[in-house]
Design a protein around this motif. Structure first.
Motif, short mmCIF file in Angstrom:
data_model
loop_
_atom_site.label_atom_id
_atom_site.label_comp_id
_atom_site.label_asym_id
_atom_site.label_seq_id
_atom_site.Cartn_x
_atom_site.Cartn_y
_atom_site.Cartn_z
N TRP A 141 0.81 -1.21 0.00
CA TRP A 141 0.00 0.00 0.00
C TRP A 141 0.84 1.27 0.00
O TRP A 141 0.44 2.31 -0.53
CB TRP A 141 -0.93 0.00 1.22
N LEU A 142 2.04 1.20 0.60
CA LEU A 142 2.89 2.38 0.69
C LEU A 142 3.69 2.64 -0.58
O LEU A 142 4.19 3.75 -0.78
CB LEU A 142 3.88 2.23 1.85
N MET A 143 3.84 1.65 -1.44
CA MET A 143 4.76 1.77 -2.56
C MET A 143 4.49 2.98 -3.47
O MET A 143 5.44 3.66 -3.88
CB MET A 143 4.78 0.48 -3.38
N PRO A 144 3.23 3.32 -3.78
CA PRO A 144 3.04 4.53 -4.60
C PRO A 144 3.59 5.80 -3.93
O PRO A 144 4.17 6.66 -4.61
CB PRO A 144 1.52 4.60 -4.77
N PRO A 150 11.98 11.29 -4.11
CA PRO A 150 13.17 11.21 -4.96
C PRO A 150 14.01 9.95 -4.73
O PRO A 150 14.53 9.36 -5.67
CB PRO A 150 13.95 12.48 -4.61
N SER A 151 14.18 9.55 -3.48
CA SER A 151 15.02 8.39 -3.16
C SER A 151 14.59 7.81 -1.82
O SER A 151 15.32 7.91 -0.83
CB SER A 151 16.51 8.77 -3.12
N ALA A 152 13.41 7.24 -1.81
CA ALA A 152 12.83 6.74 -0.56
C ALA A 152 13.52 5.46 -0.09
O ALA A 152 14.17 4.77 -0.86
CB ALA A 152 11.34 6.49 -0.74
N ARG A 153 13.31 5.18 1.20
CA ARG A 153 13.90 3.97 1.78
C ARG A 153 12.88 3.20 2.60
O ARG A 153 12.09 3.79 3.35
CB ARG A 153 15.09 4.32 2.67
N ASP A 199 14.62 -5.40 -2.00
CA ASP A 199 15.60 -4.56 -2.68
C ASP A 199 16.01 -5.17 -4.01
O ASP A 199 16.19 -4.44 -5.00
CB ASP A 199 16.83 -4.33 -1.81
N ARG A 200 16.17 -6.49 -4.06
CA ARG A 200 16.52 -7.12 -5.34
C ARG A 200 15.47 -6.84 -6.40
O ARG A 200 15.78 -6.55 -7.56
CB ARG A 200 16.71 -8.63 -5.14
N ARG A 201 14.21 -6.90 -6.00
CA ARG A 201 13.13 -6.67 -6.95
C ARG A 201 13.03 -5.19 -7.33
O ARG A 201 12.71 -4.85 -8.48
CB ARG A 201 11.81 -7.19 -6.38
N LEU A 202 13.30 -4.31 -6.38
CA LEU A 202 13.32 -2.89 -6.68
C LEU A 202 14.44 -2.56 -7.67
O LEU A 202 14.25 -1.76 -8.60
CB LEU A 202 13.49 -2.08 -5.40
N ARG A 203 15.61 -3.17 -7.48
CA ARG A 203 16.72 -2.92 -8.40
C ARG A 203 16.39 -3.45 -9.79
O ARG A 203 16.70 -2.82 -10.80
CB ARG A 203 18.00 -3.60 -7.89
N ALA A 204 15.76 -4.62 -9.86
CA ALA A 204 15.41 -5.19 -11.16
C ALA A 204 14.40 -4.33 -11.90
O ALA A 204 14.37 -4.29 -13.13
CB ALA A 204 14.85 -6.60 -10.97
N ALA A 205 13.57 -3.60 -11.13
CA ALA A 205 12.57 -2.72 -11.73
C ALA A 205 13.10 -1.31 -11.94
O ALA A 205 12.35 -0.42 -12.35
CB ALA A 205 11.33 -2.67 -10.83
N ASP A 206 14.39 -1.09 -11.66
CA ASP A 206 15.01 0.22 -11.79
C ASP A 206 14.28 1.28 -10.97
O ASP A 206 14.09 2.41 -11.41
CB ASP A 206 15.05 0.64 -13.27
N SER A 207 13.87 0.89 -9.76
CA SER A 207 13.13 1.78 -8.87
C SER A 207 14.07 2.75 -8.16
O SER A 207 15.25 2.45 -7.94
CB SER A 207 12.36 0.96 -7.83
N THR A 208 13.54 3.90 -7.78
CA THR A 208 14.30 4.85 -6.98
C THR A 208 14.24 4.53 -5.50
O THR A 208 14.92 5.15 -4.69
CB THR A 208 13.78 6.28 -7.19
N ASP A 313 -0.18 -8.08 -3.77
CA ASP A 313 0.40 -8.14 -5.10
C ASP A 313 1.60 -7.21 -5.17
O ASP A 313 1.48 -6.04 -5.52
CB ASP A 313 -0.63 -7.75 -6.16
N LEU A 314 2.74 -7.74 -4.79
CA LEU A 314 3.98 -6.97 -4.90
C LEU A 314 4.75 -7.38 -6.13
O LEU A 314 5.90 -6.99 -6.30
CB LEU A 314 4.82 -7.17 -3.64
N GLY A 315 4.12 -8.19 -6.99
CA GLY A 315 4.78 -8.61 -8.21
C GLY A 315 4.96 -7.49 -9.20
O GLY A 315 5.72 -7.60 -10.17
N ILE A 316 4.28 -6.36 -8.97
CA ILE A 316 4.38 -5.23 -9.89
C ILE A 316 5.69 -4.48 -9.73
O ILE A 316 6.04 -3.66 -10.57
CB ILE A 316 3.20 -4.25 -9.68
N ILE A 317 6.40 -4.75 -8.64
CA ILE A 317 7.69 -4.07 -8.41
C ILE A 317 8.69 -4.53 -9.46
O ILE A 317 8.87 -5.72 -9.65
CB ILE A 317 8.23 -4.34 -6.99
#
Length: 317
Positions: A141-144, A150-153, A199-208, A313-317
């Motif tokens: 729910w927090l991901m959006p 700019p560079s959330a953690r 984090d691995r999935r965020l990096r694969a999705a080129d997320s900030t 559904d966190l598969g969208i990351i």
């Protein structure tokens, strides 16, 4: 992102005077007590807007009053957050009423000292359901809001108790083998696997957005400075606990790793941070990854099982 922080950054960090964070919005789950309280207090001193997530609005109000007494002008809010009620978490995020979130510290947790085994309303083992599954769904729910910064953690608070445990993917709910301390350690281990896999999935999705895992070392109430009425330490407790200070620390110091993971630009996603002295006490530093946390097959299996158990559904990351 690099998995190591620069030595010069490590030396320069001042745990008692972290950098200013005016304009940032940070959510701390379980921010009304224990380590979460001190994370909120220390982040408040930087000028950030700190939101305390708590099951009890009254306890959150007491915590905010205590922080304001020490930090005049502290920018604080609270939201009622019950990680056992997965169906409520979407509304919790809506109640934040912010355009972005710069960080969330997944700190809230429960530990059951004695049997019997308990379940949440959704039928999940109590510690696993709250400590891991609740944060898993909350992240969805927090991901959006995190992606809008700019560079959330995402900072996940693990536990030294997880170092000696191993996950059983066939018994995540401790139906066959329930022992409170073991189940608690495994629930915290699940959180740590989640933070690294995220984090691995965020990096694969080129997320900030970056995901960092931390732990507080050995953090005892008896070594924690008083913050009445949130926490009160008697003189007798302080004197009795003095020898333990050679090995472990108070909860105020246990908060340092999380605060640094939120604020230090040298911290990188996929890292593990903890106290520098044997992982039990002292200033925060990047740790060598625990060997069992490097098992990506376990992390992926836990991820899939968590999606199945919660419908998230966190598969969208």
């Amino acid at each position: 992102m690099s998995s190591t922080a620069s030595p010069s950054s490590h030396r320069a960090w001042n745990v008692r005077r972290p950098p200013e964070a005016d304009g940032r919005v940070i959510l701390v789950t379980g921010g009304n007590a224990g380590i979460g309280y001190f994370i909120a207090e220390q982040l408040s001193a930087t000028g950030a807007m700190v939101v305390l997530g708590s099951r009890s609005p009254a306890r959150a109000e007491v915590a905010m009053t205590s922080i304001r007494a020490r930090i005049p002008g502290a920018r604080l809010r609270s939201v009622r957050l019950d990680l056992a009620d997965l169906t409520s978490l979407g509304a919790v995020v809506e109640s934040l009423k912010v355009e972005r979130l710069d960080a969330v510290v997944h700190n809230a947790g429960v530990a059951l000292d004695d049997p019997p085994r308990r379940e949440t309303g959704a039928g999940h083992e109590f510690m696993f359901g709250i400590n891991h599954l609740g944060h898993f769904v909350l992240t969805q729910w927090l991901m959006p809001l995190l992606s809008a910064a700019p560079s959330a953690r995402v900072v996940t608070m693990g536990s030294f108790a997880a170092k000696s445990e191993r996950l059983d993917l066939d018994d995540l709910q401790s139906r066959r083998d329930y022992r409170p301390k073991r189940t608690y350690g495994r629930s915290k281990l699940a959180q740590m696997y989640f933070g690294l896999e995220l984090d691995r999935r965020l990096r694969a999705a080129d997320s900030t957005v970056a995901s960092v895992v931390v732990h507080p070392g050995g953090a005892l109430d008896s070594l924690t400075p008083s913050r009445p009425p949130v926490h009160t330490r008697t003189t007798g407790e302080r004197l009795k606990a003095a020898p333990a200070a050679l090995l472990v620390q108070g909860k105020h110091a246990g908060a340092w790793s999380a605060v640094r993971a939120v604020l230090d630009p040298a911290v990188r996603g996929g890292q593990l941070w903890g106290p520098r002295v044997f992982g039990l006490r002292g200033r925060p530093r990047p740790e060598a990854m625990w060997s069992h946390l490097e098992d990506r097959s376990v992390a992926a299996g836990l991820w899939d099982a968590s999606c199945d158990l919660t419908g998230a559904d966190l598969g969208i990351i």
